[in-house]
Design an enzyme around this catalytic site. Structure first.
Site, PDB file in Angstrom:
ATOM      1  N   CYS A 117      -3.232  -4.042 -21.483  1.00 42.75           N
ATOM      2  CA  CYS A 117      -3.545  -3.516 -20.157  1.00 42.75           C
ATOM      3  C   CYS A 117      -2.502  -3.909 -19.126  1.00 42.75           C
ATOM      4  CB  CYS A 117      -4.935  -3.968 -19.716  1.00 42.75           C
ATOM      5  SG  CYS A 117      -5.127  -5.748 -19.719  1.00 42.75           S
ATOM      6  N   HIS A 139       0.819  -1.210   0.000  1.00 44.27           N
ATOM      7  CA  HIS A 139       0.000   0.000   0.000  1.00 44.27           C
ATOM      8  C   HIS A 139       0.849   1.255   0.000  1.00 44.27           C
ATOM      9  CE1 HIS A 139      -4.046  -1.784   1.395  1.00 44.27           C
ATOM     10  NE2 HIS A 139      -4.079  -1.438   0.126  1.00 44.27           N
ATOM     11  N   ASP A 163       1.409 -10.990 -16.978  1.00 41.12           N
ATOM     12  CA  ASP A 163       1.434 -12.454 -16.976  1.00 41.12           C
ATOM     13  C   ASP A 163       2.115 -13.021 -18.212  1.00 41.12           C
ATOM     14  OD1 ASP A 163       0.315 -13.435 -14.560  1.00 41.12           O
ATOM     15  OD2 ASP A 163      -1.598 -12.591 -15.184  1.00 41.12           O
ATOM     16  N   GLU A 181      -2.595 -13.400 -22.294  1.00 45.57           N
ATOM     17  CA  GLU A 181      -1.548 -13.348 -21.269  1.00 45.57           C
ATOM     18  C   GLU A 181      -0.862 -14.697 -21.094  1.00 45.57           C
ATOM     19  OE1 GLU A 181      -3.325 -11.955 -17.595  1.00 45.57           O
ATOM     20  OE2 GLU A 181      -5.176 -13.028 -17.959  1.00 45.57           O
TER      21      GLU A 181
HETATM   22  C1  PEP Z   1      -1.624  -8.729 -16.817  1.00 42.44           C
HETATM   23  O1  PEP Z   1      -1.417  -9.907 -16.542  1.00 42.44           O
HETATM   24  O2  PEP Z   1      -0.884  -8.051 -17.565  1.00 42.44           O
HETATM   25  C2  PEP Z   1      -2.785  -8.033 -16.246  1.00 42.44           C
HETATM   26  C3  PEP Z   1      -3.124  -6.819 -16.629  1.00 42.44           C
HETATM   27  O3  PEP Z   1      -3.478  -8.672 -15.276  1.00 42.44           O
HETATM   28  P1  PEP Z   1      -3.032  -8.779 -13.745  1.00 42.44           P
HETATM   29  O4  PEP Z   1      -1.838  -7.882 -13.534  1.00 42.44           O
HETATM   30  O5  PEP Z   1      -4.224  -8.374 -12.965  1.00 42.44           O
HETATM   31  O6  PEP Z   1      -2.677 -10.223 -13.644  1.00 42.44           O
HETATM   32 MG    MG Z   2      -2.944 -11.123 -15.585  1.00 43.49          MG
END
Ligand code: PEP
Ligand code: MG
Length: 573
Positions: free
Chosen positions: A503, A189, A456, A432
């Site tokens: 993302c 955090h 990922d 991913e």
């Molecule tokens: C990712 O894996 O890039 C992703 C956006 O998901 P998370 O970080 O929530 O696994």
């Molecule tokens: Mg992910």
């Protein structure tokens, strides 16, 4: 030079102030039976005072750092109203005949031990919240003020063993230039707060690293690289000062980009959107220029609670985002739990390899009841704006077909109930897992869009655990294998008439922007504070130049060559 885990970008140059939380040497003090009521009353008073302090702090944080950060204070308040926490302290006073201070100390230690022994990083980091709350209670009991931090009157870099979120938020921002902590990582955090406050920060330097500092040492930290220079020479000071000035001027210049389109010099547009965890204020995202939400991490609606959120509770959460974004797209990712994200009430089994285990869509497809509830809530929210659905951790075509079939069933159910929803809601998948990238052509025929999850994708492609600090040097999205997979995905999507976004964290890295534009990426979803910087990069090149950069970068055989090539192109611009 020392190195830690870089958690918040920026350069800081200042004197060190070393802070250690004294723990463990607390004497347990006994009381008489006749004093029990008095001690209970003192505890009650200090809890009430803490609640008032936290309410005030929450207000402050909301203004300075945003609603998501203010939620940390709410989490602290929840501990204060949790009978298992404060109630346990009261019982200890009465049963063991000890002072309120001793009871706070004992119960806090008990809770910290439980949280720290958990496998889940997120839960382990909640131990810091307990430390924070119990420190506040002890301070209130002793009548002491916040201590140390509030008295800082000159430019300072805080070097601490364990920074609590309230420490971080109470720091006088005009003096505190940077933060270094022995413990903690990028998901703590305090790290999240440092990022949103724009304070450069480095964590995880360990006890040994911490012991090398003393008060008054001159320190330079680079929050982008994790580099720490202790008592540097004149030349280093000059270099870093110049870099710092350049950075400040650049940030200032970025403000002019608000309201401008994200398009290249020859008019090629990309979409810049924000990642959201459910607590962000949509108005703030719009104000920062987000053209939508590219990743709404629905799992945050499921965390910090003891039971599964109901359809109605989920609906409220999705509705807030969908309505708040005023017709701009909101991509809601279905539950991505497992791996490092646990839900205590979902009874996930202990696994040898949780990241390769029962995670995300794999859970949704085997717990169709939960999945349907979530899809119902998303669909109902879709009647009030533009929602899209995204499935995480897809590795097999069958998973997409199955998920879509369940979505169809849910649509039929809603229809027969006369509930409104967007019948043409778009459906996408996260890319991913390398398997998904390799079958992207087939996957593209099943969905409306892709979103590349680099966080990922990197760990699965290079086989490097994203949570393991011992191999963190191998974890890099500029690995040629990762880049080539991404290119395959984008090309496959375009061949099949759909679009690809990203993302994962890479989308917010300005060093990657030209490369990604050149590869043909259509949408970039990122932390709201990176939007302007990425926009600037997009606006600084032509599509033709970006394509040339991508082609060259994709031909390079090593991470180092890719990175230094991109850095040289960026400096040229
Ligand atoms: C990712 O894996 O890039 C992703 C956006 O998901 P998370 O970080 O929530 O696994
Ligand atoms: Mg992910």
């Amino acid at each position: 030079m020392m190195k830690g885990i870089p958690v918040s970008r920026g350069i800081a140059i200042a004197k060190a102030m070393v802070l250690r939380t004294e723990e463990g040497h607390h004497e347990i003090k006994s009381i008489q039976a006749s004093e029990v009521d008095r001690e209970k009353a003192r505890l009650k008073e200090s809890v009430e005072l803490a609640a008032r302090q936290l309410t005030e702090l929450e207000k402050q944080v909301k203004e300075t750092a945003g609603a998501e950060q203010a939620a940390i204070m709410q989490a602290h308040m929840e501990f204060l109203s949790d009978p298992a926490f404060v109630g346990e302290m009261e019982s200890k006073i009465a049963e063991q005949l000890i002072t309120a201070e001793s009871a706070v100390q004992q119960v806090a230690e008990q809770f910290i031990m439980i949280f720290e022994s958990m496998d889940d990083t997120y839960m382990r980091e909640r131990a810091a919240d307990i430390r924070d709350v119990s420190k506040r209670l002890k301070q209130n009991l002793s009548g002491e003020a916040g201590g140390g931090l509030a008295d800082i009157k000159e430019a300072t870099i805080i070097i601490a063993d364990d920074l609590t979120p309230s420490d971080t938020i109470q720091m006088p921002r005009q003096y505190v230039q940077g933060l270094v902590a022995a413990k903690g990582g990028a998901t703590s955090h305090a790290a999240i707060l440092a990022r949103s406050l724009g304070i450069p920060a480095i964590m995880g330097i360990g006890e040994e690293g911490l012991n090398r500092f003393k008060n008054g040492d001159f320190v330079i930290i680079d929050g982008a690289t994790g580099d720490i220079l202790l008592n540097p020479d004149e030349e280093a000071i000059r270099q870093y000062t110049a870099a710092q000035e350049k950075e400040a001027a650049r940030k200032q210049a970025l403000e002019q980009l608000r309201g401008l389109n994200a398009e290249t010099t020859d008019g090629h547009s990309v979409h810049l959107v924000a990642n959201a965890g459910g607590k962000e204020d949509p108005a703030e995202l719009l104000e920062k220029g987000a053209e939508g939400i590219g990743l709404f991490r629905s799992e945050f609606l499921f965390m910090h609670r003891e039971t599964m959120p109901t359809e109605e509770e989920q609906y409220e959460g999705y509705l807030r985002a969908v309505k708040g974004m005023q017709g701009k797209p909101v991509i809601i990712r279905t539950l991505d739990i497992g791996g490092d994200k646990h839900l205590p009430y979902l009874d996930l089994p202990q696994e040898m390899n949780p990241f390769l285990g029962w995670r995300a869509i794999r859970i949704s497809l085997s717990r169709v009841d939960l999945f349907k509830t979530q899809l119902r809530a998303i669909l109902r929210a879709s009647a009030h704006g533009k929602a899209l659905i995204m499935f995480p951790m897809i590795s097999h075509i069958e998973q997409v077909r199955q998920a879509k079939a369940i979505l169809e069933e849910v649509k039929q159910e809603l229809k027969s109930e006369g509930q409104a929803f967007d019948e043409a809601i778009e459906v996408g998948v996260m890319i991913e897992i390398p398997a998904a990238a390799l079958i992207a052509d087939d996957l593209a025929k099943e969905v409306d869009f892709f979103s590349i999850g680099t966080n990922d994708l990197v760990q699965y492609t290079i086989a490097v655990d994203r949570m393991n600090e011992n191999i963190s040097e191998l974890y890099n999205y500029f690995h040629p294998a990762v880049l080539r997979l991404m290119k395959m995905v984008i090309d496959a999507s375009h061949r099949n008439g759909i679009w690809t976004g990203m993302c994962g964290e890479m989308a917010s890295d300005p060093l990657a922007t030209e490369l990604l534009v050149g590869m043909g990426l259509d949408e970039f979803s990122m932390n709201q504070n990176s939007l302007l910087e990425v926009k600037q990069r997009v606006r600084s090149i032509s599509l033709a130049e970006a394509k040339e950069i991508a082609e060259k970068a994709l031909s390079l055989p090593t991470v180092a060559e890719v990175q230094s090539y991109l850095a040289s192109r960026v400096n040229e611009a």
